[in-house]
Design an enzyme around this catalytic site. Structure first.
Site, PDB file in Angstrom:
ATOM      1  N   ASP A  13       0.807  -1.222   0.000  1.00  6.60           N
ATOM      2  CA  ASP A  13       0.000   0.000   0.000  1.00  6.60           C
ATOM      3  C   ASP A  13       0.843   1.277   0.000  1.00  6.60           C
ATOM      4  O   ASP A  13       0.450   2.299   0.560  1.00  6.60           O
ATOM      5  CB  ASP A  13      -0.973   0.021   1.204  1.00  6.60           C
ATOM      6  CG  ASP A  13      -1.875  -1.193   1.213  1.00  6.60           C
ATOM      7  OD1 ASP A  13      -2.258  -1.654   0.125  1.00  6.60           O
ATOM      8  OD2 ASP A  13      -2.205  -1.682   2.314  1.00  6.60           O
ATOM      9  N   LYS A  16       1.895   1.967  -5.149  1.00  8.00           N
ATOM     10  CA  LYS A  16       2.426   1.359  -6.384  1.00  8.00           C
ATOM     11  C   LYS A  16       1.508   1.614  -7.573  1.00  8.00           C
ATOM     12  O   LYS A  16       1.968   1.936  -8.668  1.00  8.00           O
ATOM     13  CB  LYS A  16       2.586  -0.166  -6.193  1.00  8.00           C
ATOM     14  CG  LYS A  16       3.596  -0.536  -5.128  1.00  8.00           C
ATOM     15  CD  LYS A  16       3.643  -2.039  -4.895  1.00  8.00           C
ATOM     16  CE  LYS A  16       2.394  -2.602  -4.268  1.00  8.00           C
ATOM     17  NZ  LYS A  16       2.123  -2.154  -2.883  1.00  8.00           N
ATOM     18  N   GLY A  40      -4.476  -4.467  -3.747  1.00  6.98           N
ATOM     19  CA  GLY A  40      -5.487  -3.449  -4.007  1.00  6.98           C
ATOM     20  C   GLY A  40      -4.766  -2.188  -4.425  1.00  6.98           C
ATOM     21  O   GLY A  40      -4.082  -1.574  -3.616  1.00  6.98           O
ATOM     22  N   HIS A  41      -4.834  -1.864  -5.700  1.00  2.26           N
ATOM     23  CA  HIS A  41      -4.101  -0.720  -6.228  1.00  2.26           C
ATOM     24  C   HIS A  41      -5.104   0.345  -6.676  1.00  2.26           C
ATOM     25  O   HIS A  41      -5.950   0.086  -7.524  1.00  2.26           O
ATOM     26  CB  HIS A  41      -3.195  -1.156  -7.392  1.00  2.26           C
ATOM     27  CG  HIS A  41      -2.146  -2.151  -6.969  1.00  2.26           C
ATOM     28  ND1 HIS A  41      -1.298  -2.762  -7.845  1.00  2.26           N
ATOM     29  CD2 HIS A  41      -1.808  -2.636  -5.744  1.00  2.26           C
ATOM     30  CE1 HIS A  41      -0.487  -3.576  -7.181  1.00  2.26           C
ATOM     31  NE2 HIS A  41      -0.788  -3.525  -5.910  1.00  2.26           N
ATOM     32  N   GLN A 224       2.050  -6.166  -3.098  1.00  5.32           N
ATOM     33  CA  GLN A 224       2.513  -6.260  -1.711  1.00  5.32           C
ATOM     34  C   GLN A 224       3.778  -5.400  -1.500  1.00  5.32           C
ATOM     35  O   GLN A 224       3.996  -4.462  -2.249  1.00  5.32           O
ATOM     36  CB  GLN A 224       2.755  -7.721  -1.293  1.00  5.32           C
ATOM     37  CG  GLN A 224       1.461  -8.530  -1.136  1.00  5.32           C
ATOM     38  CD  GLN A 224       0.875  -9.042  -2.440  1.00  5.32           C
ATOM     39  OE1 GLN A 224       1.550  -9.701  -3.208  1.00  5.32           O
ATOM     40  NE2 GLN A 224      -0.375  -8.749  -2.693  1.00  5.32           N
TER      41      GLN A 224
HETATM   42  P1  GDP Z   1      -0.711   0.206  -3.570  1.00  3.33           P
HETATM   43  O1  GDP Z   1      -1.306  -1.044  -3.050  1.00  3.33           O
HETATM   44  O2  GDP Z   1       0.760   0.285  -3.319  1.00  3.33           O
HETATM   45  O3  GDP Z   1      -1.045   0.481  -5.003  1.00  3.33           O
HETATM   46  O4  GDP Z   1      -1.341   1.386  -2.715  1.00  3.33           O
HETATM   47  P2  GDP Z   1      -2.910   1.558  -2.385  1.00  3.33           P
HETATM   48  O5  GDP Z   1      -3.599   2.028  -3.594  1.00  3.33           O
HETATM   49  O6  GDP Z   1      -3.434   0.353  -1.695  1.00  3.33           O
HETATM   50  O7  GDP Z   1      -2.832   2.661  -1.263  1.00  3.33           O
HETATM   51  C1  GDP Z   1      -2.297   3.922  -1.503  1.00  3.33           C
HETATM   52  C2  GDP Z   1      -3.394   4.974  -1.273  1.00  3.33           C
HETATM   53  O8  GDP Z   1      -2.816   6.247  -1.190  1.00  3.33           O
HETATM   54  C3  GDP Z   1      -4.393   5.036  -2.413  1.00  3.33           C
HETATM   55  O9  GDP Z   1      -5.654   5.369  -1.904  1.00  3.33           O
HETATM   56  C4  GDP Z   1      -3.852   6.183  -3.288  1.00  3.33           C
HETATM   57  O10 GDP Z   1      -4.866   6.841  -4.018  1.00  3.33           O
HETATM   58  C5  GDP Z   1      -3.276   7.087  -2.248  1.00  3.33           C
HETATM   59  N1  GDP Z   1      -2.094   7.844  -2.663  1.00  3.33           N
HETATM   60  C6  GDP Z   1      -1.117   7.494  -3.532  1.00  3.33           C
HETATM   61  N2  GDP Z   1      -0.150   8.444  -3.593  1.00  3.33           N
HETATM   62  C7  GDP Z   1      -0.543   9.420  -2.722  1.00  3.33           C
HETATM   63  C8  GDP Z   1       0.030  10.673  -2.304  1.00  3.33           C
HETATM   64  O11 GDP Z   1       1.109  11.062  -2.727  1.00  3.33           O
HETATM   65  N3  GDP Z   1      -0.680  11.395  -1.379  1.00  3.33           N
HETATM   66  C9  GDP Z   1      -1.863  10.974  -0.867  1.00  3.33           C
HETATM   67  N4  GDP Z   1      -2.463  11.753   0.025  1.00  3.33           N
HETATM   68  N5  GDP Z   1      -2.425   9.812  -1.246  1.00  3.33           N
HETATM   69  C10 GDP Z   1      -1.773   9.045  -2.139  1.00  3.33           C
HETATM   70  P1  IMO Z   2      -0.856  -4.245  -2.204  1.00  5.28           P
HETATM   71  O1  IMO Z   2      -0.413  -4.784  -3.524  1.00  5.28           O
HETATM   72  C1  IMO Z   2      -0.894  -4.636   2.146  1.00  5.28           C
HETATM   73  C2  IMO Z   2      -0.975  -8.694   3.776  1.00  5.28           C
HETATM   74  C3  IMO Z   2      -2.230  -9.133   4.497  1.00  5.28           C
HETATM   75  C4  IMO Z   2      -1.617 -10.070   5.531  1.00  5.28           C
HETATM   76  C5  IMO Z   2      -0.505 -10.751   4.752  1.00  5.28           C
HETATM   77  C6  IMO Z   2      -0.874 -12.104   4.166  1.00  5.28           C
HETATM   78  O2  IMO Z   2      -2.151  -3.546  -2.238  1.00  5.28           O
HETATM   79  O3  IMO Z   2       0.240  -3.454  -1.573  1.00  5.28           O
HETATM   80  P2  IMO Z   2      -2.367 -12.844   2.084  1.00  5.28           P
HETATM   81  O4  IMO Z   2      -3.827 -12.653   1.823  1.00  5.28           O
HETATM   82  O5  IMO Z   2      -1.476 -12.277   1.040  1.00  5.28           O
HETATM   83  O6  IMO Z   2      -2.007 -14.270   2.415  1.00  5.28           O
HETATM   84  O7  IMO Z   2      -2.101 -12.021   3.449  1.00  5.28           O
HETATM   85  O8  IMO Z   2      -0.172  -9.869   3.689  1.00  5.28           O
HETATM   86  N1  IMO Z   2      -1.173  -8.196   2.395  1.00  5.28           N
HETATM   87  C7  IMO Z   2      -1.108  -6.909   2.059  1.00  5.28           C
HETATM   88  N2  IMO Z   2      -0.927  -5.801   2.805  1.00  5.28           N
HETATM   89  N3  IMO Z   2      -0.982  -4.531   0.799  1.00  5.28           N
HETATM   90  C8  IMO Z   2      -1.136  -5.627   0.028  1.00  5.28           C
HETATM   91  O9  IMO Z   2      -1.124  -5.570  -1.320  1.00  5.28           O
HETATM   92  C9  IMO Z   2      -1.240  -6.883   0.653  1.00  5.28           C
HETATM   93  N4  IMO Z   2      -1.407  -8.146   0.198  1.00  5.28           N
HETATM   94  C10 IMO Z   2      -1.356  -8.938   1.271  1.00  5.28           C
HETATM   95  O10 IMO Z   2      -2.886  -8.040   5.097  1.00  5.28           O
HETATM   96  O11 IMO Z   2      -1.024  -9.334   6.569  1.00  5.28           O
HETATM   97 MG    MG Z   3      -2.862  -1.682  -1.817  1.00  7.14          MG
END
Ligand code: GDP
Ligand code: IMO
Ligand code: MG
Length: 430
Positions: A13, A16, A40-41, A224
């Protein structure tokens, strides 16, 4: 021509999806190489929000090839519903724009059921998984009893694969008090979805090698983060795949020499979802503030993410493990308004200073972070699109992060929006 790998350098999170979407303008091919719909991206483009789990974040740009590589575990029913949802948002997905490796392992309903049944065994403590069957599917892949994409094309092979898997799973399910899998219903469900999936199936290793030879630019999208890596993460509180950059090549069928630049995605503070050690976790008003300002709720499960200060010792470690050439520092704006900001530079363990997180669980638990304090800034960095827009104290913070992790900042992100991004070094041109 450069090929770029994007990996998370913390616990996932990190942002990416946003960075992959931004970079995909410069790429021809965007490939997922591990993980599954536990990812979850989130992408925000002109206020419109796209949430992707299994599909590469390049799909929203037209004219790019999206690839799901063999290193991924794929839930075919989830994929079909994700494609439908994303099409409703106006995105075009066809066999010309999406390709799935024929040797990709498929997640079955019994994988999710097993994942959730195990998590319910409170006596041994849970991992806090996403419950999507990721671990059980990877176990079956290594156990040589998984059903793969290519198996959907031949009835006799499919039935053989299902029977092999069920010998194992029905025994396990009996022990866990779950009903045996209905073999015929499962085969019928697979037959019903086969054509939908097979239209995207291809020998990805071959196509990728041809594209590479033709000088196409490949962007590898990690899921991840390195601290969830099966080997180098905080085991057993990890995911079940290698998520680090070395996996990018293996996960699509290219050699390691196909990788030219590794971009680590790093949040300006730290978050984690699920159980496991987290040395800089905050249980106070500062932690609450990071969570609220950063909207730190999981995309997949809706769980509240745990929040803490930036841990430079951990990121220094993950930069080394993935061979990170440069980082994209995200969510800098979330730190706006803190009077002082802390950075963890290392740990104390039983009276001794350490510059890395040790492997043994008991030692990890006894490690206490060593902090240095940095002056915060009261100005807003939200939406900044150039260095000149950043307050001096924010620039000082970024510079200190670079020094402590031993890796330069290639990109900066200052809001969820696609274009609120500062490019310092173009990973494709470096
Ligand atoms: P990922 O799993 O690495 O793709 O990240 P996620 O999408 O799960 O979580 C990142 C969250 O932060 C998302 O809701 C993005 O829209 C948000 N985000 C990404 N870059 C920035 C930033 O520079 N500032 C803020 N405030 N939010 C951001
Ligand atoms: P993105 O790509 C954050 C965490 C779960 C748990 C552990 C194992 O959005 O960054 P799993 O279901 O993979 O066996 O769970 O890994 N986890 C993540 N945490 N971002 C993710 O993906 C994750 N994918 C798995 O919360 O702790
Ligand atoms: Mg994510």
């Amino acid at each position: 021509m450069a090929n770029v790998v994007v990996v998370g350098a913390q616990w996932g999170d990190e942002g990416k999806g946003k960075i992959v979407d931004w970079l995909s303008e410069r790429a021809d091919v965007i490939a997922r190489f591990q993980g599954g719909h536990n990812a979850g991206h989130t992408l925000v483009i002109d206020g419109k929000v796209y949430k992707l789990n299994a599909l590469p974040s390049g799909v929203v740009r037209g004219g790019k090839l999206s690839v799901i590589g063999n290193g991924v575990v794929l839930d075919p029913w989830h994929l079909v519903s994700e494609i439908a949802k994303i099409r409703e948002q106006g995105v075009t997905i066809t066999p010309e724009t999406l390709m799935i490796a024929e040797n990709t392992a498929l997640i079955m309903p019994y994988h999710g059921e097993l994942d959730r049944a195990r998590e319910a065994q409170v006596a041994v403590g849970k991992i806090g998984t996403t419950g999507r069957g990721i671990g059980p599917c990877y176990e079956d892949k290594v156990g040589r009893r998984v059903i793969r994409v290519a198996d959907l094309a031949d009835q006799a092979t499919l039935e053989l694969r299902v029977d092999r898997a069920l010998v194992h799973h029905n025994a396990l399910r009996a022990g866990l008090g779950l009903e045996a899998v209905d073999r015929d219903a499962l085969i019928a469900a697979l037959n019903a979805i086969a054509a939908e999936i097979l239209q995207y199936a291809a020998p990805v290793w071959k196509v990728m090698n041809e594209l590479r030879r033709a000088g196409k630019r490949i962007l590898f999208e990690g899921a991840q983060g390195s601290l969830l890596d099966i080997d180098f993460g905080t085991y057993p509180y990890v995911t079940s795949s290698n998520v680090i950059a070395g996996q990018a090549a293996t996960g699509v069928g290219l050699g390691p020499n196909a990788i030219d630049f590794v971009l680590g995605i790093v949040k300006a503070y730290t978050t984690r979802v699920g159980e496991g050690p987290f040395p800089t976790e905050l249980h106070d008003a500062d932690g609450e503030r990071l969570g609220t300002r950063g909207h730190e709720f999981g995309t997949v499960t809706g769980r509240k993410r745990r929040c803490g200060w930036f841990d430079a010792a951990l990121v220094r470690q993950t930069c080394a493990i993935s061979g990170i050439n440069g980082i994209a520092l995200t969510k800098l704006d979330v730190l706006d308004g803190f009077e002082t900001i802390k950075i963890c530079t290392g740990y104390m363990l039983d009276g001794q200073a350490l510059d890395y997180l040790p492997t043994a669980a008991d030692q990890q638990a006894r490690c206490t972070p060593v902090y240095e304090e940095i002056e915060g800034w009261s100005e807003s960095t939200e939406g900044a699109r150039s260095w000149a827009d950043l307050p001096g104290a924010a620039i000082k913070y970024v510079r200190r992060v670079e020094e402590l992790i031993g890796c330069p900042v290639a990109m900066l992100s200052t809001s969820p929006e696609r274009d609120d991004t500062i490019l310092v070094t173009d990973p494709f041109e470096d």
